[in-house]
Design an enzyme around this catalytic site. Structure first.
Site, mmCIF file in Angstrom:
data_model
loop_
_atom_site.group_PDB
_atom_site.id
_atom_site.type_symbol
_atom_site.label_atom_id
_atom_site.label_comp_id
_atom_site.label_asym_id
_atom_site.label_seq_id
_atom_site.Cartn_x
_atom_site.Cartn_y
_atom_site.Cartn_z
ATOM 1 N N GLY A 506 -42.812 -56.020 -24.814
ATOM 2 C CA GLY A 506 -41.503 -56.258 -24.221
ATOM 3 C C GLY A 506 -41.170 -57.734 -24.230
ATOM 4 N N GLY A 509 -35.907 -62.721 -20.235
ATOM 5 C CA GLY A 509 -35.467 -64.096 -20.112
ATOM 6 C C GLY A 509 -36.612 -65.069 -19.902
ATOM 7 C CG ASP A 625 -32.967 -58.229 -12.337
ATOM 8 O OD1 ASP A 625 -31.857 -57.686 -12.539
ATOM 9 O OD2 ASP A 625 -33.672 -58.684 -13.256
#
Length: 840
Positions: A506, A509, A625
């Protein structure tokens, strides 16, 4: 084109670029390669790349060389006077603010310097792991400068561009690189027409193709440079491509195009393209008597390869609506019959539109485009037009692993030879050492604590999976927490095979995430920040601070961290099945969709983790988030909340909120938090509500390719929920598999989570209670005879008959729960829901 029209067109070119504001990309990287100076090209600033790290860009090329052309020809742009040469594999990495469609352009120019003749270069280029240039030799271009332009979708926040020489003695090079985000609707997944001998049908998922520009044509007009284009493209005239020039007549309009919503924009093509066209030359009496088409032939390098053909239209020839009908042909196949621009442009003249076609080039290596009169055309108004054309090759991308396999094989052979030779030498040294040592008197030696190795950390309130060296177990906390969580960089290198790209699972940011195995066979996920960059330092510190002080079954555990050599590395427990998002939308290796019961259990697990974050500490922790990507599933589908880089401590006892800059993910972001920049735990509740509808409907939080009213999942789902018709938009796989009572309780919970104001939203404890109730309703053989308060979060439950819950709600802390990974939290609000009127 007559002199008057040509003069008008040049005047338009002078004024149009300054009449409207230019497109501003979210991400915009322009590199002057092989130089430490900045240069300007078409009023755009290209920064020198002669750095190790510069903001959001990282160059990784130990074997790269900077070259300068000592004798540049006159008028050669400064951008083309320097180059970066790669004698070994090297890369650029770009940290992106936003995913989506991107333009990637490479600039090549040829010169000789320091023993390199750039015309001899032969190399491959990968963008985002996709091989887009294979064994590329730029000298095949006919111009002194070659520009290769690609349009592709980027789904990671870290874009890597890799240059790989084809042979060990070969090299690659580049003079300039552009990476910038395209407009959101530049390539859409619906509406394209696939044309072949069998007819016309829809071509789907176009945005997932990698497109390489082959031709970009301003039909009927002059050459347009990047000065005249908001996306800095070059458009060339069509005269060299016309098969029968006498059949066409160039026309120019002095009226600025009337852009309508749903049609083309200035980013699709500039004004000048839509203000010029070729129409049928009806003034030529010798050909007017017969039906004819205007035809263009475009040479393409690839035979039998798929291409996107984008045609641009704007009716600048008709005096009124509904007079122009014509047909479009591609490779002699009927591609679009009876085109009526009036209906395509919402009944507006001079309103631009474009149509996408997908075709395969034939054995001739030519793509032929024709426009001609329709059978619907009036005998007095026979005409056909074309304003612009673009042809882009659909690139057949390859995977990095297959391309570098041969190189790895050669390296392996060298490595094996070196190891065998080294072992022989080592055995001789050991034999000599043992002989010498045997002649000495052996002295007992204490075992150092450093030699003990890695053992599970079971102190400081950290994760049961955290690791530490016993040699550092009792040192005082450092700036990021306890030194006991530190892991040596060498151990992480060993665990990830020196950050082998085949182990990447994966990216985000912060950086890349690798699968690894520590030396005691513990599987871990290693999140590595961009080496040398301190941009992610706040997130790095936040994750360590939070995860080193919490322990919960439904929160991803921190194993350790590393801050050596300017590295920022976080090591977590490896969560086997990955993100919930993959299981909702499907990915490689996932065969069957999740059952409704399994989805409920996953939502309940995530709610437990969030409830613990919000209530397990004096101030609580706000995640900030929450999304389906940050909910991971282990091998037993146990949900674990992950990624605490944006998390913040909650408000103090005498405060209602935390004032902070807005951060989060678009589509999941609490609108009240966005407006007021005041963060509360109810912001997490809103995001979780979006996840609940995402689990139920299986569609992204934001999908710009859908109709306007469907783009935002939260708004769309709430409309159907308020109509009482939510079952019409749920995942088709779940149709007929959800009990009505379970769906009602679940949807009501999600609806309350998405209340406009935080004060009207339930707490995570209330959400958890209702989700577990929804699961009970789904599993029960008959409806449970309990009357719950209508409003989620109400503190009263009216019991009308005795019931027994199979499992107590997880937010009720029982004796001994801590051993079962339940959090030590305040349960005042939870128990208030169990108070009956009789008890009062």
């Amino acid at each position: 084109m007559d002199t008057q029209n040509l003069t008008i067109h040049f005047i338009l070119l002078i004024f149009i670029p300054f009449s409207f504001s230019s497109f501003i990309p979210v991400d915009n990287y322009l590199l002057n390669c092989g130089s430490n100076t900045n240069v300007t090209l078409f009023n755009r600033l290209f920064i020198g790349d002669d750095f190790t790290n510069k903001g959001s860009i990282l160059i990784s090329a130990d074997q790269s060389i900077s070259l300068t052309n000592q004798n540049p020809p006159p008028n050669l742009s400064t951008l083309y006077q320097t180059a970066r040469v790669f004698t070994k594999m090297g890369s650029y990495r770009f940290l992106l603010k936003q995913n989506g469609t991107f333009f990637v352009r490479f600039h090549f120019s040829f010169f000789k310097a320091q023993g390199f003749d750039l015309k001899d270069a032969n190399f491959s280029v990968l963008v985002g792991g996709k091989l887009i240039l294979n064994s590329f030799n730029p000298k095949a271009g006919t111009n002194d400068e070659v520009i290769k332009e690609f349009v592709l979708k980027v789904e990671s926040n870290l874009l890597e561009i890799v240059f790989i020489p084809v042979s060990d003695s070969g090299f690659g090079f580049v003079n300039g690189i552009e990476v910038f985000s395209a407009p959101e609707d530049f390539v859409v997944d619906y509406g394209a027409r696939f044309v072949d001998p069998f007819g016309v049908r829809e071509y789907k998922n176009l945005s997932y193709d990698v497109l390489e520009t082959v031709h970009r044509i301003n039909v009927g007009g002059v050459k347009l440079t990047p000065f005249n284009d908001t996306l800095w493209r070059t458009w060339i005239p069509d005269s060299d491509f016309l098969v029968f020039k006498e059949a066409a007549k160039a026309v120019v309009s002095t009226h600025t195009p009337d852009y309508q919503k749903g049609g083309a924009t200035r980013e699709i093509a500039p004004d000048s393209v839509y203000m010029t066209a070729q129409e049928m030359n009806r003034d030529n009496q010798s050909i007017l008597a017969s039906q004819f088409n205007i035809t263009w032939n475009f040479q393409v390098a690839s035979v039998g390869v798929r291409h996107l053909v984008r045609l641009h239209f704007c009716d600048i020839v008709s005096p009124s609506l509904n007079l122009l009908y014509f047909d479009v042909y591609i490779n002699s196949y009927s591609a679009y019959k009876d085109v009526d621009l009036s209906s395509l442009t919402f009944h507006m003249l001079t309103s631009p539109v474009y149509v996408d076609f997908v075709v395969d080039s034939d054995d001739s290596g030519v793509i032929q485009i024709s426009v001609g009169p329709s059978s619907l055309s009036s005998s007095m108004r026979i005409n056909a037009i074309l304003n612009g054309a673009e042809i882009m090759k659909v690139v057949s991308v390859m995977d990095l692993s297959s391309h570098v396999a041969s190189r790895k094989k050669r390296l392996l052979e060298v490595l094996v030879g070196s190891i065998v030779g080294g072992i022989i030498v080592l055995l001789l040294v050991i034999a000599v050492f043992l002989v010498c040592r045997g002649r000495r008197k052996k002295k007992p030696k204490l075992r150092t604590v450093e030699s003990v190795g890695w053992t599970p950390l079971r102190m400081f309130g950290g994760s049961s999976l955290s690791r530490m060296s016993e040699g550092t177990a009792y040192q005082s906390p450092g700036s990021y927490g306890h030194f006991g969580l530190k892991i040596a960089f060498a151990d992480i290198q060993l665990a990830t095979n020196n950050f082998d790209e085949s182990l990447v699972i994966g990216s985000g940011g912060f950086g890349m995430v690798y699968k690894g195995v520590l030396r005691d066979n513990l599987k871990v996920a290693v999140k590595r920040g961009m080496p040398g960059s301190r941009q992610g330092l706040p997130e790095f510190q936040s994750e360590i601070t939070i995860l080193s002080n919490i322990r919960h079954r439904h929160l991803v555990s921190l194993v350790g961290f590393c801050e050596e050599n300017s590295e920022m590395i976080l090591v977590y427990e490896y969560v086997e099945r990955g993100p919930l998002k993959d299981h909702l939308y499907g990915s490689e290796g996932l065969v069957q969709p999740l059952s409704w019961k399994k989805r409920l259990e996953i939502c309940i697990g995530a709610a437990r983790g969030l409830h613990y974050l919000h209530t397990g500490f004096t101030q609580g922790i706000i995640h900030r988030d929450i999304k389906s990507t940050n909910i991971l599933l282990d091998e037993n589908y146990i949900a674990k909340v992950a990624d605490f880089g944006l998390s913040r401590s909650g408000p103090c006892i005498d405060e209602t909120h935390v004032s902070t800059n807005v951060k989060g993910s678009f589509g999941y972001l609490d609108p009240e938090y966005f407006r007021r920049q005041q963060l509360t735990d109810k912001s997490d509740v809103y995001s979780f509500g979006v996840v609940l509808f995402e689990v139920l409907c299986v569609r992204p939080a934001v999908d710009p390719q859908l109709d306007r009213e469907q783009v935002n999942l939260a708004e769309w789902a709430l409309k159907w929920q308020k109509k009482g018709m939510l079952e019409h938009i749920i995942d088709p796989y779940l149709v007929g598999k959800i009990k009505e009572s379970s769906l009602k309780k679940f949807s009501e919970t999600a609806e309350k989570c998405l209340a406009e104001y935080g004060v009207d939203r339930p707490s995570m404890g209330d959400v958890l209670w209702n989700l577990e109730h929804s699961l009970q309703l789904q599993e029960s053989d008959q409806e449970v005879n309990v009357t719950y308060a209508n409003s989620i979060g109400d503190s009263e439950v009216n019991v009308t008959s005795s019931i027994v819950l199979r499992n107590p709600p997880s937010n009720i802390r029982l004796e001994g729960d801590y051993d079962n990974n339940y959090s030590d939290v305040s349960t005042t609000k939870v128990f208030s829901q169990l108070i009956t009127r009789e008890a009062r």
